[in-house]
Design a protein around this motif. Structure first.
Motif, short mmCIF file in Angstrom:
data_model
loop_
_atom_site.label_atom_id
_atom_site.label_comp_id
_atom_site.label_asym_id
_atom_site.label_seq_id
_atom_site.Cartn_x
_atom_site.Cartn_y
_atom_site.Cartn_z
N HIS A 26 52.96 25.95 52.80
CA HIS A 26 52.42 26.64 53.97
C HIS A 26 51.38 25.78 54.70
N ASP A 27 50.75 24.81 54.00
CA ASP A 27 49.73 24.01 54.70
C ASP A 27 49.93 22.50 54.55
N VAL A 28 51.09 22.08 54.09
CA VAL A 28 51.37 20.63 53.98
C VAL A 28 52.68 20.30 54.69
N ILE A 29 52.59 19.35 55.61
CA ILE A 29 53.81 18.85 56.27
C ILE A 29 53.93 17.36 55.96
N THR A 30 55.13 16.92 55.63
CA THR A 30 55.37 15.49 55.44
C THR A 30 55.97 14.93 56.73
N PHE A 31 55.27 13.93 57.29
CA PHE A 31 55.68 13.31 58.56
C PHE A 31 56.38 11.99 58.27
N LYS A 32 57.54 11.82 58.89
CA LYS A 32 58.24 10.54 58.83
C LYS A 32 57.87 9.82 60.11
N ILE A 33 57.37 8.58 60.02
CA ILE A 33 56.82 7.91 61.20
C ILE A 33 57.48 6.54 61.39
N ASN A 39 61.39 1.07 64.12
CA ASN A 39 61.23 0.41 62.82
C ASN A 39 60.03 0.96 62.06
N ARG A 40 59.96 0.57 60.78
CA ARG A 40 58.77 0.92 60.00
C ARG A 40 57.56 0.24 60.64
N PRO A 41 56.44 0.95 60.84
CA PRO A 41 55.32 0.36 61.58
C PRO A 41 54.70 -0.88 60.93
N PHE A 42 54.65 -0.94 59.59
CA PHE A 42 54.08 -2.12 58.92
C PHE A 42 54.53 -2.13 57.46
N ASP A 43 54.36 -3.30 56.83
CA ASP A 43 54.66 -3.42 55.40
C ASP A 43 53.45 -2.93 54.60
N PHE A 44 53.67 -2.50 53.39
CA PHE A 44 52.57 -2.00 52.56
C PHE A 44 53.00 -2.00 51.11
N LEU A 45 52.06 -1.67 50.22
CA LEU A 45 52.36 -1.53 48.80
C LEU A 45 51.97 -0.13 48.34
N THR A 69 59.96 0.52 49.16
CA THR A 69 61.40 0.24 49.08
C THR A 69 62.16 1.01 50.16
N GLU A 70 61.53 1.99 50.76
CA GLU A 70 62.12 2.69 51.91
C GLU A 70 61.70 1.91 53.15
N LYS A 71 62.63 1.14 53.69
CA LYS A 71 62.25 0.14 54.71
C LYS A 71 62.25 0.69 56.14
N GLU A 72 62.75 1.90 56.33
CA GLU A 72 62.96 2.35 57.71
C GLU A 72 61.80 3.12 58.32
N TYR A 73 60.90 3.62 57.50
CA TYR A 73 59.81 4.44 58.03
C TYR A 73 58.69 4.51 57.00
N ILE A 74 57.55 5.06 57.43
CA ILE A 74 56.54 5.46 56.44
C ILE A 74 56.45 6.98 56.49
N GLU A 75 56.07 7.56 55.36
CA GLU A 75 55.85 9.01 55.33
C GLU A 75 54.42 9.29 54.88
N CYS A 76 53.82 10.29 55.49
CA CYS A 76 52.50 10.78 55.06
C CYS A 76 52.59 12.28 54.89
N SER A 77 52.11 12.78 53.75
CA SER A 77 52.07 14.23 53.52
C SER A 77 50.67 14.71 53.90
N ILE A 78 50.59 15.58 54.88
CA ILE A 78 49.29 15.91 55.46
C ILE A 78 49.00 17.39 55.31
N LYS A 79 47.87 17.64 54.65
CA LYS A 79 47.42 19.01 54.43
C LYS A 79 46.54 19.43 55.60
N ARG A 80 46.76 20.60 56.11
CA ARG A 80 45.96 21.11 57.22
C ARG A 80 44.54 21.38 56.72
#
Ligand code: FES
Length: 279
Positions: A26-33, A39-45, A69-80
């Motif tokens: 109810h208060d967390v949405i996972t955003f694919k960015i 493309n994926r905005p940047f590389d990371f670990l 290892t998911e090269k096409e996007y980044i995801e962030c799970s964001i709590k309101r």
């Protein structure tokens, strides 16, 4: 004439696009960015963070929950939980935001190779660990047995339901242990707080532990782990929820003599003399 010196400036956000929004609770949405070019905005670990910004509203730093290892996007799970996150939750697929990163250090995925992994998460604390979990699963032969202990207040507060209920339990040499804090009519699994649950599961102590969750959960789980015989040197945590500016400017992330944004957010537990009481 355009100035190319801004292209690599970590302080200048890139324009990004919301590719997908998945309502986890109810208060967390996972955003694919993705970026403007798709493309994926940047590389990371695993363990590193992204700064998301909305013009005229503000910016906030979030752990990246997808695996590198998911090269096409980044995801962030964001709590309101405030102005920026409220605004993000009101956005729609296709809307533009600013993104910059990666920020902070990462979980030592190289160093912990060939060890058994014990992940312990509470609530939204699963978000940064999911990056490492999926990284380990995508490099399965590099890691030993994987145990994932995850708890939340109620069954409806468990984030990444597809992973925890469907995908991860089917993976090779992987066990998922779920608990909720209080009895619930839709729940027939374990009930109880994470530290007590960890104690009852009686793990052998030859594991690398990665833990993230509310400060109180971390504090009591660390006590349990030490009582069982784990050493602080085997345990890593991320304190990314303590970060604000992410770049050493605001002075709001210090824990003892460390700055979470400059020295972390990932720490081996023997490296920190105190833990935050709150985020
Ligand atoms: S987050 Fe601002 S100084 Fe560390």
């Amino acid at each position: 004439m355009g100035c190319s010196c801004h292209d690599n400036d970590p302080l200048i956000p890139k324009v990004a696009v919301i590719k997908e929004m998945r309502e986890d609770t109810h208060d967390v949405i996972t955003f694919k960015i993705i970026d403007k070019d798709g493309n994926r905005p940047f590389d990371f670990l695993p363990g590193q963070c992204a700064m998301l910004s909305i013009p005229m509203i503000g910016e906030a730093i979030f752990s990246i929950t997808s695996s590198p290892t998911e090269k096409e996007y980044i995801e962030c799970s964001i709590k309101r939980c405030g102005k920026v996150t409220d605004y993000l939750h009101e956005l729609e697929v296709g809307d533009e935001i600013g993104v910059r990163g990666p920020y902070g250090n990462n979980f030592p995925v190289e160093k912990i190779k060939q060890t058994d992994l014990l992940f312990i998460a509470g609530g939204i604390g699963l978000a940064p660990l999911r990056s490492v979990i999926n990284y380990a699963m995508d490099n399965r032969s590099d890691y030993g047995l994987i145990d994932i202990v995850y708890g939340a207040r109620t069954p409806n507060d468990l984030v990444h339901p597809k992973d925890i209920f469907e995908i991860w339990p089917k993976k090779l040499n992987t066990r998922v242990h779920l608990t909720v804090d209080i009895e619930h009519p839709d729940w027939s699994g374990a009930v109880g707080y994470v530290p007590t649950f960890v104690e009852a599961l009686a793990f052998d102590i030859n594991k690398t532990v990665l833990i993230c969750g509310p400060p109180i959960m971390i504090k009591y789980t660390l006590q349990v782990l030490e009582e069982i015989g784990f050493k602080k040197e085997q345990i890593y945590t991320t304190l990314e929820l303590k970060m604000k500016c992410g770049i050493g400017k605001c002075g709001r992330c210090n824990i003892g003599d460390k700055y979470v944004c400059k020295d972390g957010p990932v720490f081996r537990c023997d490296e920190i003399t105190e833990l935050p009481n709150e985020y």
